[in-house]
Design an enzyme around this catalytic site. Structure first.
Site, PDB file in Angstrom:
ATOM      1  N   ASN A 219       0.288  -2.682   4.798  1.00 19.82           N
ATOM      2  CA  ASN A 219      -0.081  -1.373   5.331  1.00 19.82           C
ATOM      3  C   ASN A 219      -1.461  -1.653   4.780  1.00 19.82           C
ATOM      4  O   ASN A 219      -2.936  -1.109   4.551  1.00 19.82           O
ATOM      5  CB  ASN A 219       0.745  -0.455   5.219  1.00 19.82           C
ATOM      6  CG  ASN A 219      -0.057   0.668   4.683  1.00 19.82           C
ATOM      7  OD1 ASN A 219      -0.307   1.399   5.610  1.00 19.82           O
ATOM      8  ND2 ASN A 219       0.485   1.246   3.832  1.00 19.82           N
TER       9      ASN A 219
ATOM     10  N   ASP B 270      -2.127  -6.479  -7.198  1.00 11.65           N
ATOM     11  CA  ASP B 270      -4.112  -6.899  -6.371  1.00 11.65           C
ATOM     12  C   ASP B 270      -3.306  -7.574  -4.726  1.00 11.65           C
ATOM     13  O   ASP B 270      -3.167  -8.838  -5.631  1.00 11.65           O
ATOM     14  CB  ASP B 270      -4.254  -6.673  -6.676  1.00 11.65           C
ATOM     15  CG  ASP B 270      -6.007  -7.532  -6.044  1.00 11.65           C
ATOM     16  OD1 ASP B 270      -6.083  -7.195  -5.360  1.00 11.65           O
ATOM     17  OD2 ASP B 270      -7.614  -7.412  -6.619  1.00 11.65           O
TER      18      ASP B 270
ATOM     19  N   GLY C   2       0.875  -0.947   0.357  1.00 16.33           N
ATOM     20  CA  GLY C   2      -0.028   0.127   0.312  1.00 16.33           C
ATOM     21  C   GLY C   2       1.313   1.071  -0.178  1.00 16.33           C
ATOM     22  O   GLY C   2       0.545   2.002   0.817  1.00 16.33           O
ATOM     23  N   ALA C   3       1.933   1.196  -1.039  1.00 15.26           N
ATOM     24  CA  ALA C   3       3.044   1.918  -0.912  1.00 15.26           C
ATOM     25  C   ALA C   3       2.609   3.324  -1.513  1.00 15.26           C
ATOM     26  O   ALA C   3       3.312   4.503  -1.772  1.00 15.26           O
ATOM     27  CB  ALA C   3       4.186   1.588  -0.747  1.00 15.26           C
ATOM     28  N   SER C   4       1.378   3.066  -2.770  1.00 13.38           N
ATOM     29  CA  SER C   4       1.482   4.172  -3.694  1.00 13.38           C
ATOM     30  C   SER C   4       0.993   5.809  -3.424  1.00 13.38           C
ATOM     31  O   SER C   4       0.951   6.683  -4.086  1.00 13.38           O
ATOM     32  CB  SER C   4       0.332   3.395  -4.472  1.00 13.38           C
ATOM     33  OG  SER C   4      -0.904   3.539  -4.058  1.00 13.38           O
ATOM     34  N   ARG C   5       0.411   5.843  -1.901  1.00 16.12           N
ATOM     35  CA  ARG C   5      -0.220   7.336  -1.549  1.00 16.12           C
ATOM     36  C   ARG C   5      -0.241   6.837  -0.126  1.00 16.12           C
ATOM     37  O   ARG C   5      -0.184   5.834   0.524  1.00 16.12           O
ATOM     38  CB  ARG C   5      -1.996   8.044  -2.099  1.00 16.12           C
ATOM     39  CG  ARG C   5      -2.261   6.229  -1.486  1.00 16.12           C
ATOM     40  CD  ARG C   5      -4.289   6.781  -1.936  1.00 16.12           C
ATOM     41  NE  ARG C   5      -5.257   6.434  -1.945  1.00 16.12           N
ATOM     42  CZ  ARG C   5      -5.397   5.196  -2.654  1.00 16.12           C
ATOM     43  NH1 ARG C   5      -5.281   4.429  -3.896  1.00 16.12           N
ATOM     44  NH2 ARG C   5      -6.553   4.541  -2.086  1.00 16.12           N
TER      45      ARG C   5
ATOM     46  N   ALA D 227     -12.264  -6.636  11.825  1.00 10.92           N
ATOM     47  CA  ALA D 227     -10.625  -7.025  11.118  1.00 10.92           C
ATOM     48  C   ALA D 227      -9.372  -6.516  12.114  1.00 10.92           C
ATOM     49  O   ALA D 227      -8.361  -7.034  12.146  1.00 10.92           O
ATOM     50  CB  ALA D 227     -10.177  -6.484   9.331  1.00 10.92           C
TER      51      ALA D 227
ATOM     52  N   TYR E  39     -18.581   1.175  10.640  1.00  8.93           N
ATOM     53  CA  TYR E  39     -17.160   0.966  10.659  1.00  8.93           C
ATOM     54  C   TYR E  39     -17.207  -0.108  11.570  1.00  8.93           C
ATOM     55  O   TYR E  39     -15.761  -0.671  11.989  1.00  8.93           O
ATOM     56  CB  TYR E  39     -16.235   1.839  11.285  1.00  8.93           C
ATOM     57  CG  TYR E  39     -14.739   1.292  10.307  1.00  8.93           C
ATOM     58  CD1 TYR E  39     -14.601   1.472   9.019  1.00  8.93           C
ATOM     59  CD2 TYR E  39     -13.908   1.315  11.007  1.00  8.93           C
ATOM     60  CE1 TYR E  39     -13.709   1.356   8.527  1.00  8.93           C
ATOM     61  CE2 TYR E  39     -12.543   0.906  10.203  1.00  8.93           C
ATOM     62  CZ  TYR E  39     -12.210   0.969   8.649  1.00  8.93           C
ATOM     63  OH  TYR E  39     -11.237   0.726   8.827  1.00  8.93           O
TER      64      TYR E  39
HETATM   65  P1  NAP Z   1      -4.968   5.170   1.282  1.00  8.62           P
HETATM   66  O1  NAP Z   1      -4.460   6.559   1.401  1.00  8.62           O
HETATM   67  O2  NAP Z   1      -6.099   4.612   1.104  1.00  8.62           O
HETATM   68  O3  NAP Z   1      -3.581   4.120   0.968  1.00  8.62           O
HETATM   69  C1  NAP Z   1      -4.263   2.814   0.472  1.00  8.62           C
HETATM   70  C2  NAP Z   1      -2.968   2.347  -0.139  1.00  8.62           C
HETATM   71  O4  NAP Z   1      -3.119   0.760  -0.062  1.00  8.62           O
HETATM   72  C3  NAP Z   1      -3.017   2.662  -1.211  1.00  8.62           C
HETATM   73  O5  NAP Z   1      -1.081   2.315  -1.687  1.00  8.62           O
HETATM   74  C4  NAP Z   1      -3.692   1.883  -2.609  1.00  8.62           C
HETATM   75  O6  NAP Z   1      -2.482   1.792  -3.970  1.00  8.62           O
HETATM   76  C5  NAP Z   1      -3.068   0.114  -1.486  1.00  8.62           C
HETATM   77  N1  NAP Z   1      -4.354  -1.115  -1.749  1.00  8.62           N
HETATM   78  C6  NAP Z   1      -5.888  -0.015  -1.819  1.00  8.62           C
HETATM   79  N2  NAP Z   1      -6.320  -1.625  -2.285  1.00  8.62           N
HETATM   80  C7  NAP Z   1      -5.219  -2.580  -2.460  1.00  8.62           C
HETATM   81  C8  NAP Z   1      -5.526  -3.649  -3.666  1.00  8.62           C
HETATM   82  N3  NAP Z   1      -6.208  -4.581  -3.912  1.00  8.62           N
HETATM   83  N4  NAP Z   1      -4.256  -4.260  -3.638  1.00  8.62           N
HETATM   84  C9  NAP Z   1      -2.846  -3.601  -3.278  1.00  8.62           C
HETATM   85  N5  NAP Z   1      -2.827  -2.423  -2.776  1.00  8.62           N
HETATM   86  C10 NAP Z   1      -3.997  -1.652  -2.719  1.00  8.62           C
HETATM   87  O7  NAP Z   1      -4.989   4.679   2.972  1.00  8.62           O
HETATM   88  P2  NAP Z   1      -4.566   5.028   4.215  1.00  8.62           P
HETATM   89  O8  NAP Z   1      -5.490   6.440   4.677  1.00  8.62           O
HETATM   90  O9  NAP Z   1      -2.848   5.406   4.070  1.00  8.62           O
HETATM   91  O10 NAP Z   1      -4.254   3.495   5.277  1.00  8.62           O
HETATM   92  C11 NAP Z   1      -3.028   3.015   5.248  1.00  8.62           C
HETATM   93  C12 NAP Z   1      -3.268   1.992   5.561  1.00  8.62           C
HETATM   94  O11 NAP Z   1      -3.640   2.130   7.405  1.00  8.62           O
HETATM   95  C13 NAP Z   1      -4.543   0.944   5.994  1.00  8.62           C
HETATM   96  O12 NAP Z   1      -4.357  -0.455   6.047  1.00  8.62           O
HETATM   97  C14 NAP Z   1      -5.750   1.673   7.048  1.00  8.62           C
HETATM   98  O13 NAP Z   1      -6.638   0.521   7.153  1.00  8.62           O
HETATM   99  C15 NAP Z   1      -5.192   1.711   8.171  1.00  8.62           C
HETATM  100  N6  NAP Z   1      -5.780   2.904   8.733  1.00  8.62           N
HETATM  101  C16 NAP Z   1      -6.001   4.331   8.402  1.00  8.62           C
HETATM  102  C17 NAP Z   1      -6.165   4.981   9.065  1.00  8.62           C
HETATM  103  C18 NAP Z   1      -6.337   6.658   8.023  1.00  8.62           C
HETATM  104  O14 NAP Z   1      -7.148   7.548   8.956  1.00  8.62           O
HETATM  105  N7  NAP Z   1      -6.494   6.616   7.224  1.00  8.62           N
HETATM  106  C19 NAP Z   1      -6.557   5.179   9.939  1.00  8.62           C
HETATM  107  C20 NAP Z   1      -6.621   3.530  10.853  1.00  8.62           C
HETATM  108  C21 NAP Z   1      -6.311   2.690  10.380  1.00  8.62           C
HETATM  109  P3  NAP Z   1      -3.388   1.207  -4.940  1.00  8.62           P
HETATM  110  O15 NAP Z   1      -4.474   1.749  -5.002  1.00  8.62           O
HETATM  111  O16 NAP Z   1      -2.266   1.959  -5.885  1.00  8.62           O
HETATM  112  O17 NAP Z   1      -3.898  -0.382  -5.029  1.00  8.62           O
END
Ligand code: NAP
Length: 264
Positions: A92, A65, A14-17, A160, A154
């Site tokens: 991640n 994926d 999940g490193a793209s953003r 999970a 949620y």
């Molecule tokens: P985000 O900005 O939506 O980034 C999610 C990352 O996961 C992206 O790089 C996306 O890249 C990748 N991803 C999504 N579907 C995928 C797939 N099928 N295969 C491979 N990669 C996939 O989310 P984030 O906020 O940075 O969250 C990162 C982690 O932290 C998640 O596990 C989330 O549950 C956790 N988290 C976030 C928050 C928050 O408030 N932001 C709070 C608690 C926990 P692509 O679309 O390029 O695949």
């Protein structure tokens, strides 16, 4: 503080953003050889370029994926062939959607868990034998403060996350026998695209405006802000480092003090 991450092979999913991107760049700043995984290959290639500039070392981008077992296995195989080893795995990639309990169909629960729950478990299972054979390694799971703070809109995410905290502790016992330390970092609200999407989904499920949900969600943050991706990345880098050599089986909640309960 010398984190001793120089030249370590660090796989970040999940490193793209968002948080994953910040972790990949944080690791690169410490001189690690970053392997970035997600579906958006163009974004990963850009990130890999930035990582190379920071680390002065190679950086690899793998489009995949991770909700599919065959893709997880391909990724680990590619990393092994390209880098010869994996020192750190950061799980991640996650995209669990919010929504009303009675409105979310079975297929959505399974789809969302196939990435955030099974994706983490499968990556760990594929990487673990490599780490064992090389004499040790680190697995850091980015989980989520919803593990300990259930929200009715949620439930798929909270359940999970709770499972992943349990998985982290159990796998740490297995890893301790062979030098594989397993930890988790649980972010609370963190300023990423995902956070904005969750606010919209939860507002719809609760019949409120996005501004109302955003205000209610941010109210518990006494520091006056929610987390940045870098707030989370710094803790992940520390847990993956030589400075955290006696830390395993724990989950650190990074929430600016928002979680109630003194043992969280
Ligand atoms: P985000 O900005 O939506 O980034 C999610 C990352 O996961 C992206 O790089 C996306 O890249 C990748 N991803 C999504 N579907 C995928 C797939 N099928 N295969 C491979 N990669 C996939 O989310 P984030 O906020 O940075 O969250 C990162 C982690 O932290 C998640 O596990 C989330 O549950 C956790 N988290 C976030 C928050 C928050 O408030 N932001 C709070 C608690 C926990 P692509 O679309 O390029 O695949």
């Amino acid at each position: 503080m010398n984190l001793e991450l120089t030249d370590k092979v660090v796989v970040v999913t999940g490193a793209s953003r968002g948080i994953g991107r910040a972790i990949a760049l944080g690791m690169a700043s410490e001189g690690a050889r970053v392997v970035a995984v997600a579906r958006d290959k163009a974004a990963l290639d850009k990130l890999a370029g930035e990582a190379r500039d920071r680390s002065k070392r190679e950086a690899v981008a793998i489009g995949a994926d991770l909700s599919r077992l065959s893709e997880v296995e391909r990724v680990v195989d590619e990393v092994r062939r390209a880098c010869g080893r994996i020192d750190v795995l950061v799980n991640n990639a996650g995209a669990i959607r919010g929504g009303g309990f009675l409105e979310i169909p079975d297929a959505q629960w399974l789809d969302d868990w196939s990435l955030k729950l099974m994706g983490y478990i499968r990556m760990a299972r594929a990487v673990f034998p490599l780490m064992k054979a090389q004499g040790g390694g680190r697995i850091v799971n980015v989980v989520g403060a919803a593990a300990r703070n259930p929200t009715a809109t949620y439930l798929a995410g909270g359940a999970a996350n709770a499972a992943l905290v349990n998985f982290t502790k159990g796998l740490a016992d297995l890893g301790a026998e062979c030098g594989v330390l397993v930890t988790a970092v649980s972010p609370a609200a963190t300023r990423t695209e995902r956070w904005d999407q969750l606010m919209e989904q939860q507002a719809k499920a609760a019949g409120k405006t996005v501004d109302e949900i955003r205000a209610a969600s941010q109210a518990p943050y006494k520091l006056g802000r929610i987390a940045t991706p870098e707030d989370i990345a710094d803790v992940v880098c520390f847990l993956a480092s030589a400075r955290a050599s006696f830390i395993t089986g724990i989950c650190i909640t990074v929430d600016g003090g928002a979680t109630r309960g003194v043992y969280a």
